[in-house]
Design a protein around this motif. Structure first.
Motif, short mmCIF file in Angstrom:
data_model
loop_
_atom_site.label_atom_id
_atom_site.label_comp_id
_atom_site.label_asym_id
_atom_site.label_seq_id
_atom_site.Cartn_x
_atom_site.Cartn_y
_atom_site.Cartn_z
N ILE A 250 -6.88 -1.75 2.78
CA ILE A 250 -5.82 -2.64 3.22
C ILE A 250 -6.34 -3.84 3.89
N ALA B 225 -5.64 3.57 6.60
CA ALA B 225 -6.34 2.85 5.34
C ALA B 225 -6.80 1.56 5.46
N THR C 265 1.94 4.80 -3.14
CA THR C 265 1.44 6.25 -2.96
C THR C 265 2.57 7.19 -2.31
N ALA D 216 -1.17 4.52 6.73
CA ALA D 216 -1.43 2.94 6.09
C ALA D 216 -2.40 2.44 7.31
N TYR E 143 0.71 -0.95 -0.03
CA TYR E 143 0.05 0.14 0.23
C TYR E 143 0.86 1.46 0.05
#
Length: 216
Positions: A165, A159, A74, A156, A70
């Motif tokens: 994720i 997310a 980004t 993260a 992930y």
């Protein structure tokens, strides 16, 4: 060439609970053919302590993999953090063990469909053990973290909480969603004699940031 871990100045622990939000599947490689009571595929288990108590587990390597997958598209390359072929990383993801008192699991039965008859294909019945609810305790450890790395990990984790994720198999069918709660940060600094001093332990990023930039 100097090792990027040669100076051990700070260590950050990020601890949180991952709560299964719907079914998750982490396949065990243990054979079950000799026990007709067990599903064909069981959820991975491991020993969580020195007393050999066994519970369900999500491997740290699996969590590390989805976080890196992930973050890098980004945020850019994180070889210095996660490591590479010739470089040891500065981040470790612990195996996440389940609190058995919180676990709810069931067995799902599936079969292949005959494309001609549209009926079940003979001999293809399969059963998979999945966890639908359960708390897994996770710890991330970072040596000599950069503040931008901490913020990237925070994004993260958010997310994962939002379902962007996911963990385990069958993600394309909606499996693997986790909710995150009880995040705590523990920042420790070390002197040249490796004597440790805890600069911050708590839940608030603002206080962590102040401790992180504190001059020793």
């Amino acid at each position: 060439m100097s090792n990027h871990l040669e100076r051990f100045e700070k260590q950050l622990l990020i601890e949180f609970i991952m709560q299964a939000d719907g079914p998750i599947v982490i396949r065990s490689s243990e054979p079950t053919l000799l026990n007709p009571i067990l599903p064909n595929t069981t959820f991975l288990q491991g020993q969580k302590d020195e007393e050999h108590n066994t519970t369900y587990v999500i491997p740290g390597s699996s969590i590390k993999g989805v976080f890196r997958h992930y973050m890098e598209p980004t945020e850019g390359s994180y070889d210095d953090l996660f490591g590479g072929i010739r470089k040891k990383g500065r981040i470790s993801f612990y195996d996440a063990y389940a609190d058995l008192d919180t676990v709810k699991w069931r067995t799902k039965h599936t079969t292949e469909i005959n494309s001609y008859t549209q009926g079940a294909r003979e001999g293809t019945l399969n059963s998979v053990q999945m966890i639908e609810r359960g708390d897994f305790q996770e710890v991330i450890r970072i040596t000599n973290p950069l503040w931008k790395e901490i913020m990237s990990l925070k994004r993260a984790i958010s997310a994962m909480n939002e379902g962007m994720i996911r963990i385990g198999g069958k993600q394309s069918t909606g499996f693997g969603c986790m909710k995150i709660r009880n995040i705590t940060y523990t920042l420790t600094t070390y002197t040249e004699e490796l004597q440790e001093q805890i600069l911050y332990k708590g839940m608030h990023l603002e206080e962590l940031q102040k401790a992180f930039h504190k001059r020793r």
